[in-house]
Scaffold this active site. Sequence first.
Site, short mmCIF file in Angstrom:
data_model
loop_
_atom_site.label_atom_id
_atom_site.label_comp_id
_atom_site.label_asym_id
_atom_site.label_seq_id
_atom_site.Cartn_x
_atom_site.Cartn_y
_atom_site.Cartn_z
N ARG A 51 61.39 50.51 42.38
CA ARG A 51 62.62 50.67 43.52
C ARG A 51 63.05 49.30 43.79
O ARG A 51 64.32 49.34 43.97
CB ARG A 51 61.96 51.40 44.68
CG ARG A 51 62.95 52.24 45.38
CD ARG A 51 62.12 52.79 46.62
NE ARG A 51 61.38 53.92 45.80
CZ ARG A 51 61.85 55.10 45.87
NH1 ARG A 51 63.01 55.38 46.24
NH2 ARG A 51 61.01 56.28 45.57
N HIS A 180 39.50 54.10 33.44
CA HIS A 180 39.37 52.81 32.91
C HIS A 180 37.90 52.44 32.84
O HIS A 180 37.70 51.68 31.95
CB HIS A 180 40.02 51.56 33.79
CG HIS A 180 39.13 51.32 35.09
ND1 HIS A 180 39.07 52.00 36.25
CD2 HIS A 180 38.14 50.21 35.47
CE1 HIS A 180 38.33 51.23 37.14
NE2 HIS A 180 37.98 50.38 36.54
N LYS A 184 35.42 50.50 29.35
CA LYS A 184 34.42 49.38 29.52
C LYS A 184 33.59 49.13 28.13
O LYS A 184 33.14 50.15 27.69
CB LYS A 184 33.59 49.47 30.85
CG LYS A 184 34.37 49.39 31.93
CD LYS A 184 33.58 49.54 33.33
CE LYS A 184 34.38 49.62 34.55
NZ LYS A 184 34.42 48.23 34.98
N HIS A 242 35.43 58.57 37.03
CA HIS A 242 34.45 57.64 36.35
C HIS A 242 32.91 58.03 36.20
O HIS A 242 32.61 58.02 35.06
CB HIS A 242 34.13 56.40 37.11
CG HIS A 242 35.73 55.72 37.45
ND1 HIS A 242 36.80 55.69 36.57
CD2 HIS A 242 36.11 55.13 38.67
CE1 HIS A 242 37.85 55.14 37.37
NE2 HIS A 242 37.38 54.65 38.48
C1 BG6 Z 1 38.78 52.61 40.98
C2 BG6 Z 1 38.62 52.84 42.39
O1 BG6 Z 1 39.14 53.27 40.11
O2 BG6 Z 1 37.66 51.66 40.68
C3 BG6 Z 1 38.17 51.61 43.30
O3 BG6 Z 1 39.82 53.33 43.00
C4 BG6 Z 1 37.04 51.11 42.64
O4 BG6 Z 1 37.86 52.06 44.57
C5 BG6 Z 1 37.23 50.73 41.07
O5 BG6 Z 1 36.85 49.92 43.41
C6 BG6 Z 1 35.97 49.93 40.32
O6 BG6 Z 1 36.38 49.82 39.41
P1 BG6 Z 1 35.49 48.44 38.51
O7 BG6 Z 1 35.93 48.31 37.29
O8 BG6 Z 1 35.80 47.26 39.36
O9 BG6 Z 1 34.01 49.01 38.64
#
Ligand code: BG6
Length: 492
Positions: A51, A180, A184, A242
């Site tokens: 935006r 994500h 890893k 996760h």
């Molecule tokens: C994110 C969460 O998806 O993952 C965060 O929203 C968290 O709260 C993070 O801190 C942790 O990711 P990583 O890769 O640092 O373990």
Amino acid sequence: MVARVIAVDPFDIVVFGATGDLAARKLIPALFHRDEAGQIPPDARIIGASRRKLSPKQYRELAKGWLLDHVAAEDRKDGKVDRFLGRIGYVSVEGDGDVGWDDLASALSDQPDRIRLFYLATGPDLFGPICAGIGRHNLNTPNSRVVVEKPIGKSLASATAVNNAIGAVFPEDRVYRIDHYLGKETVQNLMALRFANALFEPLWNAAHIDHVQITVAETLGVESRAGYYDTAGALRDMVQNHMLQLLCLVAMEPPTSLAADAVRDEKLKVLKTLVPITPETASENTVRGQYRAGASAGGPVKGYLEELGNPNSRTETFVGIKAEIANWRWAGVPFYLRSGKRLANRVSEIVVAFRPIPHSVFDKSAGPIDANRLVIRLQPDEGVRLWLMIKDPGPGGMRLQHVPLDMSFASVFNVRNPDAYERLLMDVVRGNQTLFMRRDEVEAAWTWVDPILDAWGNASDAPKPYTSGTWGPSAAIALIERNGRTWHEDEG
Ligand code: BG6
């Protein structure tokens, strides 16, 4: 050892939410790293969209600042930053309005056949409107893909609505839901460990495994994310996505191949066989906590409520769960999950605890015989440790010791460990959905999580307080010790 880089096809990526935290910390640095590694073809383009009214030059200045903050100086040498910035454009677009879409369309119009990524690094409330905008302006070419971040909704109902809105524009085979953790390095190594070695799979079941622990512990608090976090909490933020994905990779049956649907079908079966946690079983099988002031990373820190500025919040910053899987392989094997902010250490690991030996042939003087444990460490110090009993070296009779067979990836492979986003972004360009969550997985995960949220919502008690810098509320220790087990602490 040098990492192998295979260049991808030319692509355009449009990043919505281009001035936000995710773009700054993860996406722009990840694209930069892939560029400096030579994986991105010379004519690929990155178009920031948000935006804010910025010129492309101003956006490039912002991006340059992010690279200085998040990329090591040695990786920024030799004009790599300027070359990368040369790929970046910017268009001011209202995701939920009509302003700017024509400009975006003309920025893309000269390459209608090219692979096109729309990365929605925005809140989930904008996923539907942005997808609708993409559809309305005919930007959804056959080679287009959409990438969305978690959280996908806040419950099964809202996730279904978000998925419907995305699905109205993009067919499922062009939707990439990022978790994500699946990008890893060590998480993928779990697949290698399980399915590229003959050693473990015969033992990978209730006959030989006593229980599994999955810990994702952070020392950080919620800080500037308190606004978002308070609407989510640890269960939605970490477990629904996760941690359940990690559980799936540990528990799933061997897929027929690594094709996206082969893997995702197996993960889905695990999610569907999770024993539901009901209002009656929630108090015994779940623990929620909230951090108070304490010490973390060497200094005093505020409690969650002070950080948030709301003394009444009941949002959990810690969650512990005893989960069970009702199938032949895992019946009776608890999966203990715990995740929290402001804990004693930053550590993410999966511990597969094997059963004790059935009978000891050793004298008492040999000492206790601990059961084998396989510890898969996601971060920090990625690696795998297999805890075994061996004889204490030297003369003096048979004394036994529990020691790790230790493989630290950093010491074995001398390469920079790429960030999860680097791999995942390139997988989207390649059209490989294996490491992305399919719609039915996300919805099955919510189906399991929703009753826990309901039970907590209806409970009269608040999350249990814990002091920052500890391992969470004492109830989390009781959760596992009640069954005669303990949380793993690396002795090495
Ligand atoms: C994110 C969460 O998806 O993952 C965060 O929203 C968290 O709260 C993070 O801190 C942790 O990711 P990583 O890769 O640092 O373990």
